[in-house]
Design a protein around this motif. Sequence first.
Motif, PDB file in Angstrom:
ATOM      1  N   LEU A 134      49.254  55.528  -1.286  1.00 51.38           N
ATOM      2  CA  LEU A 134      48.915  55.194   0.096  1.00 51.38           C
ATOM      3  C   LEU A 134      50.145  55.240   0.997  1.00 51.38           C
ATOM      4  CD1 LEU A 134      46.270  52.484  -0.710  1.00 51.38           C
ATOM      5  CD2 LEU A 134      45.838  54.662   0.454  1.00 51.38           C
ATOM      6  N   GLY A 135      51.298  54.833   0.493  1.00 53.48           N
ATOM      7  CA  GLY A 135      52.534  54.939   1.262  1.00 53.48           C
ATOM      8  C   GLY A 135      52.877  56.391   1.576  1.00 53.48           C
ATOM      9  N   HIS A 136      52.792  57.242   0.567  1.00 52.62           N
ATOM     10  CA  HIS A 136      53.084  58.664   0.789  1.00 52.62           C
ATOM     11  C   HIS A 136      52.039  59.308   1.702  1.00 52.62           C
ATOM     12  CE1 HIS A 136      56.623  59.329  -1.616  1.00 52.62           C
ATOM     13  NE2 HIS A 136      56.091  58.577  -2.575  1.00 52.62           N
ATOM     14  N   ARG A 137      50.834  58.834   1.626  1.00 50.81           N
ATOM     15  CA  ARG A 137      49.792  59.389   2.495  1.00 50.81           C
ATOM     16  C   ARG A 137      50.059  59.028   3.949  1.00 50.81           C
ATOM     17  NH1 ARG A 137      43.235  58.754   2.046  1.00 50.81           N
ATOM     18  NH2 ARG A 137      42.788  60.450   3.489  1.00 50.81           N
ATOM     19  N   LEU A 138      50.480  57.799   4.206  1.00 52.61           N
ATOM     20  CA  LEU A 138      50.834  57.404   5.571  1.00 52.61           C
ATOM     21  C   LEU A 138      51.992  58.252   6.099  1.00 52.61           C
ATOM     22  CD1 LEU A 138      50.454  53.547   5.248  1.00 52.61           C
ATOM     23  CD2 LEU A 138      49.097  55.039   6.730  1.00 52.61           C
ATOM     24  N   LYS A 139      52.967  58.500   5.244  1.00 47.28           N
ATOM     25  CA  LYS A 139      54.096  59.348   5.646  1.00 47.28           C
ATOM     26  C   LYS A 139      53.620  60.773   5.937  1.00 47.28           C
ATOM     27  CE  LYS A 139      58.110  58.831   3.736  1.00 47.28           C
ATOM     28  NZ  LYS A 139      59.246  58.685   2.810  1.00 47.28           N
ATOM     29  N   PHE A 140      52.672  61.269   5.149  1.00 45.25           N
ATOM     30  CA  PHE A 140      52.123  62.603   5.376  1.00 45.25           C
ATOM     31  C   PHE A 140      51.478  62.684   6.757  1.00 45.25           C
ATOM     32  CE2 PHE A 140      48.477  65.499   5.260  1.00 45.25           C
ATOM     33  CZ  PHE A 140      49.103  66.686   4.949  1.00 45.25           C
ATOM     34  N   TRP A 141      50.602  61.721   7.063  1.00 42.96           N
ATOM     35  CA  TRP A 141      49.959  61.717   8.373  1.00 42.96           C
ATOM     36  C   TRP A 141      50.993  61.704   9.492  1.00 42.96           C
ATOM     37  CZ3 TRP A 141      46.304  57.629   6.162  1.00 42.96           C
ATOM     38  CH2 TRP A 141      45.061  58.171   5.879  1.00 42.96           C
ATOM     39  N   ALA A 142      51.994  60.828   9.355  1.00 35.43           N
ATOM     40  CA  ALA A 142      52.999  60.692  10.409  1.00 35.43           C
ATOM     41  C   ALA A 142      53.797  61.973  10.609  1.00 35.43           C
ATOM     42  CB  ALA A 142      53.938  59.531  10.082  1.00 35.43           C
ATOM     43  N   SER A 143      53.875  62.817   9.594  1.00 38.56           N
ATOM     44  CA  SER A 143      54.632  64.066   9.704  1.00 38.56           C
ATOM     45  C   SER A 143      53.858  65.180  10.405  1.00 38.56           C
ATOM     46  CB  SER A 143      55.035  64.554   8.304  1.00 38.56           C
ATOM     47  OG  SER A 143      53.922  65.114   7.624  1.00 38.56           O
ATOM     48  N   LEU A 144      52.571  64.992  10.610  1.00 43.89           N
ATOM     49  CA  LEU A 144      51.745  66.052  11.175  1.00 43.89           C
ATOM     50  C   LEU A 144      51.938  66.165  12.691  1.00 43.89           C
ATOM     51  CD1 LEU A 144      48.468  65.461   9.141  1.00 43.89           C
ATOM     52  CD2 LEU A 144      50.229  67.204   8.752  1.00 43.89           C
ATOM     53  N   GLN A 145      51.950  67.387  13.169  1.00 40.74           N
ATOM     54  CA  GLN A 145      52.156  67.667  14.588  1.00 40.74           C
ATOM     55  C   GLN A 145      51.088  67.018  15.465  1.00 40.74           C
ATOM     56  OE1 GLN A 145      52.108  71.859  15.548  1.00 40.74           O
ATOM     57  NE2 GLN A 145      53.701  71.546  17.086  1.00 40.74           N
ATOM     58  N   LYS A 146      49.883  66.891  14.957  1.00 37.32           N
ATOM     59  CA  LYS A 146      48.763  66.333  15.742  1.00 37.32           C
ATOM     60  C   LYS A 146      48.677  64.801  15.635  1.00 37.32           C
ATOM     61  CE  LYS A 146      46.626  70.142  17.205  1.00 37.32           C
ATOM     62  NZ  LYS A 146      46.115  70.372  18.526  1.00 37.32           N
ATOM     63  N   PHE A 147      49.718  64.160  15.095  1.00 38.07           N
ATOM     64  CA  PHE A 147      49.663  62.707  14.931  1.00 38.07           C
ATOM     65  C   PHE A 147      49.473  62.004  16.278  1.00 38.07           C
ATOM     66  CE2 PHE A 147      51.254  58.400  14.446  1.00 38.07           C
ATOM     67  CZ  PHE A 147      50.568  57.991  13.324  1.00 38.07           C
ATOM     68  N   ASP A 148      50.133  62.491  17.333  1.00 38.99           N
ATOM     69  CA  ASP A 148      49.989  61.838  18.637  1.00 38.99           C
ATOM     70  C   ASP A 148      48.545  61.866  19.128  1.00 38.99           C
ATOM     71  OD1 ASP A 148      52.682  61.265  18.669  1.00 38.99           O
ATOM     72  OD2 ASP A 148      53.215  62.911  20.020  1.00 38.99           O
ATOM     73  N   THR A 149      47.791  62.878  18.728  1.00 37.95           N
ATOM     74  CA  THR A 149      46.400  63.001  19.155  1.00 37.95           C
ATOM     75  C   THR A 149      45.445  62.243  18.241  1.00 37.95           C
ATOM     76  OG1 THR A 149      46.894  65.186  20.047  1.00 37.95           O
ATOM     77  CG2 THR A 149      44.573  64.663  19.707  1.00 37.95           C
ATOM     78  N   TYR A 150      45.642  62.391  16.933  1.00 36.15           N
ATOM     79  CA  TYR A 150      44.666  61.855  15.971  1.00 36.15           C
ATOM     80  C   TYR A 150      45.209  60.711  15.108  1.00 36.15           C
ATOM     81  CZ  TYR A 150      42.347  66.201  17.227  1.00 36.15           C
ATOM     82  OH  TYR A 150      41.766  67.226  17.919  1.00 36.15           O
ATOM     83  N   GLY A 151      46.442  60.316  15.335  1.00 36.77           N
ATOM     84  CA  GLY A 151      47.094  59.324  14.493  1.00 36.77           C
ATOM     85  C   GLY A 151      46.418  57.971  14.430  1.00 36.77           C
TER      86      GLY A 151
END
Length: 169
Positions: A134-151
Amino acid sequence: MNFDQAFDRLINHEGGYSDDPKDPGNWTGGKCGAGVLKGTKYGIAANTYGHLDIKNLTLEQAKAIYREDFWDIAGQAHPAVKFQLFDAAVNHGHANAIRILQRAVKVADDGAWGKVSQAALDAMDYQDVLLRFLGHRLKFWASLQKFDTYGRGWTNRGAENLLLAAEDN
Protein backbone atom coordinates in the motif's frame (compact mmCIF):
# COMPACT_ATOMS: atom_id res chain seq x y z
CA MET A 1 -11.46 -14.29 0.32
CA ASN A 2 -12.95 -15.60 -2.86
CA PHE A 3 -13.50 -13.84 -6.17
CA ASP A 4 -17.11 -12.84 -5.43
CA GLN A 5 -16.13 -11.18 -2.14
CA ALA A 6 -13.21 -9.39 -3.79
CA PHE A 7 -15.38 -8.22 -6.67
CA ASP A 8 -18.04 -6.85 -4.30
CA ARG A 9 -15.35 -4.81 -2.57
CA LEU A 10 -13.63 -3.66 -5.72
CA ILE A 11 -16.73 -2.57 -7.58
CA ASN A 12 -17.31 0.00 -4.84
CA HIS A 13 -14.12 1.70 -6.10
CA GLU A 14 -15.25 1.71 -9.70
CA GLY A 15 -17.89 4.09 -10.90
CA GLY A 16 -20.56 3.98 -13.49
CA TYR A 17 -20.13 5.30 -17.00
CA SER A 18 -17.70 8.16 -17.59
CA ASP A 19 -16.56 9.68 -20.85
CA ASP A 20 -14.26 12.39 -19.50
CA PRO A 21 -12.22 13.47 -22.56
CA LYS A 22 -9.29 14.39 -20.26
CA ASP A 23 -8.89 10.74 -19.16
CA PRO A 24 -6.65 8.85 -21.62
CA GLY A 25 -8.23 5.55 -20.54
CA ASN A 26 -11.52 6.66 -22.04
CA TRP A 27 -10.01 6.75 -25.54
CA THR A 28 -9.51 3.63 -27.66
CA GLY A 29 -6.04 4.91 -28.60
CA GLY A 30 -4.98 5.27 -24.94
CA LYS A 31 -4.22 8.98 -25.29
CA CYS A 32 -6.52 11.96 -25.12
CA GLY A 33 -7.86 12.59 -28.61
CA ALA A 34 -6.52 9.28 -30.00
CA GLY A 35 -9.11 6.89 -31.38
CA VAL A 36 -12.72 6.94 -30.26
CA LEU A 37 -13.96 8.36 -26.95
CA LYS A 38 -15.85 5.29 -25.65
CA GLY A 39 -15.36 5.93 -21.93
CA THR A 40 -15.07 3.72 -18.89
CA LYS A 41 -17.72 1.81 -16.98
CA TYR A 42 -17.23 -0.33 -13.87
CA GLY A 43 -13.49 0.20 -14.39
CA ILE A 44 -13.54 -1.37 -17.86
CA ALA A 45 -11.83 1.21 -20.04
CA ALA A 46 -11.79 1.92 -23.77
CA ASN A 47 -7.99 1.95 -23.96
CA THR A 48 -7.93 -1.76 -23.07
CA TYR A 49 -11.37 -2.94 -24.17
CA GLY A 50 -11.97 -0.76 -27.22
CA HIS A 51 -13.88 -3.56 -28.94
CA LEU A 52 -16.64 -3.46 -26.31
CA ASP A 53 -19.73 -1.28 -26.16
CA ILE A 54 -18.56 0.28 -22.91
CA LYS A 55 -21.58 2.54 -22.40
CA ASN A 56 -23.95 -0.46 -22.41
CA LEU A 57 -21.69 -2.85 -20.49
CA THR A 58 -23.57 -4.72 -17.76
CA LEU A 59 -22.29 -5.38 -14.29
CA GLU A 60 -22.31 -9.12 -15.00
CA GLN A 61 -20.19 -8.61 -18.13
CA ALA A 62 -17.73 -6.51 -16.12
CA LYS A 63 -17.59 -9.21 -13.45
CA ALA A 64 -16.76 -11.87 -16.05
CA ILE A 65 -13.94 -9.69 -17.41
CA TYR A 66 -12.56 -9.13 -13.91
CA ARG A 67 -12.58 -12.86 -13.18
CA GLU A 68 -10.89 -13.80 -16.44
CA ASP A 69 -8.43 -10.94 -16.84
CA PHE A 70 -7.55 -9.67 -13.34
CA TRP A 71 -8.21 -12.18 -10.54
CA ASP A 72 -5.27 -14.57 -10.78
CA ILE A 73 -2.34 -12.49 -12.00
CA ALA A 74 0.33 -13.75 -9.60
CA GLY A 75 1.13 -16.87 -7.62
CA GLN A 76 -0.21 -17.84 -4.24
CA ALA A 77 -0.72 -15.03 -1.73
CA HIS A 78 -2.58 -14.41 1.49
CA PRO A 79 -6.18 -13.40 0.66
CA ALA A 80 -5.62 -9.87 1.97
CA VAL A 81 -2.64 -9.42 -0.35
CA LYS A 82 -4.51 -11.05 -3.22
CA PHE A 83 -7.34 -8.53 -2.90
CA GLN A 84 -4.93 -5.59 -2.91
CA LEU A 85 -3.16 -6.96 -5.97
CA PHE A 86 -6.50 -7.51 -7.72
CA ASP A 87 -7.58 -3.93 -7.00
CA ALA A 88 -4.24 -2.57 -8.23
CA ALA A 89 -4.35 -4.66 -11.42
CA VAL A 90 -7.76 -3.23 -12.28
CA ASN A 91 -6.63 0.31 -11.49
CA HIS A 92 -3.07 0.27 -12.89
CA GLY A 93 -2.85 -2.75 -15.20
CA HIS A 94 -1.29 -6.16 -14.58
CA ALA A 95 2.37 -5.24 -15.01
CA ASN A 96 2.21 -2.17 -12.76
CA ALA A 97 0.36 -4.11 -10.04
CA ILE A 98 2.99 -6.85 -10.13
CA ARG A 99 5.80 -4.27 -10.08
CA ILE A 100 4.26 -2.73 -6.95
CA LEU A 101 4.06 -6.16 -5.30
CA GLN A 102 7.64 -6.90 -6.33
CA ARG A 103 8.78 -3.64 -4.70
CA ALA A 104 6.86 -4.65 -1.58
CA VAL A 105 8.69 -7.99 -1.37
CA LYS A 106 12.05 -6.39 -2.26
CA VAL A 107 12.84 -8.05 -5.59
CA ALA A 108 13.55 -6.59 -9.03
CA ASP A 109 10.38 -4.96 -10.30
CA ASP A 110 10.23 -6.29 -13.85
CA GLY A 111 6.46 -6.81 -13.96
CA ALA A 112 6.76 -10.56 -14.51
CA TRP A 113 5.80 -12.82 -11.60
CA GLY A 114 8.09 -15.82 -11.24
CA LYS A 115 9.81 -18.13 -8.76
CA VAL A 116 12.06 -15.43 -7.26
CA SER A 117 9.11 -13.10 -6.65
CA GLN A 118 7.00 -15.92 -5.20
CA ALA A 119 9.82 -17.05 -2.88
CA ALA A 120 10.25 -13.49 -1.61
CA LEU A 121 6.50 -13.20 -1.01
CA ASP A 122 6.43 -16.54 0.81
CA ALA A 123 9.34 -15.46 3.05
CA MET A 124 7.63 -12.29 4.29
CA ASP A 125 4.85 -11.89 6.81
CA TYR A 126 1.72 -10.99 4.86
CA GLN A 127 1.04 -8.02 7.16
CA ASP A 128 4.40 -6.52 6.21
CA VAL A 129 3.65 -7.17 2.55
CA LEU A 130 0.30 -5.39 2.89
CA LEU A 131 1.82 -2.29 4.45
CA ARG A 132 4.69 -2.16 1.99
CA PHE A 133 2.38 -2.79 -0.98
CA LEU A 134 0.00 0.00 0.00
CA GLY A 135 2.91 2.37 0.66
CA HIS A 136 4.42 1.68 -2.75
CA ARG A 137 1.01 2.03 -4.36
CA LEU A 138 0.55 5.49 -2.84
CA LYS A 139 3.98 6.46 -4.16
CA PHE A 140 2.99 5.13 -7.60
CA TRP A 141 -0.15 7.27 -7.69
CA ALA A 142 1.78 10.35 -6.56
CA SER A 143 4.27 9.85 -9.40
CA LEU A 144 1.61 9.98 -12.10
CA GLN A 145 1.28 13.10 -14.24
CA LYS A 146 -2.51 13.15 -13.77
CA PHE A 147 -2.26 13.15 -9.95
CA ASP A 148 -3.32 16.81 -9.76
CA THR A 149 -6.53 15.91 -11.62
CA TYR A 150 -7.38 12.48 -10.21
CA GLY A 151 -5.26 12.26 -7.05
CA ARG A 152 -8.10 12.92 -4.61
CA GLY A 153 -10.01 9.89 -5.90
CA TRP A 154 -6.89 7.71 -5.95
CA THR A 155 -5.99 8.78 -2.40
CA ASN A 156 -9.52 7.97 -1.21
CA ARG A 157 -9.22 4.55 -2.85
CA GLY A 158 -5.89 4.00 -1.10
CA ALA A 159 -7.36 5.04 2.25
CA GLU A 160 -10.29 2.65 1.78
CA ASN A 161 -7.85 -0.13 0.92
CA LEU A 162 -5.86 0.60 4.10
CA LEU A 163 -9.08 0.22 6.08
CA LEU A 164 -9.88 -3.05 4.27
CA ALA A 165 -6.35 -4.30 4.93
CA ALA A 166 -6.86 -3.60 8.63
CA GLU A 167 -10.09 -5.65 8.54
CA ASP A 168 -8.27 -8.48 6.78
CA ASN A 169 -5.43 -8.40 9.27
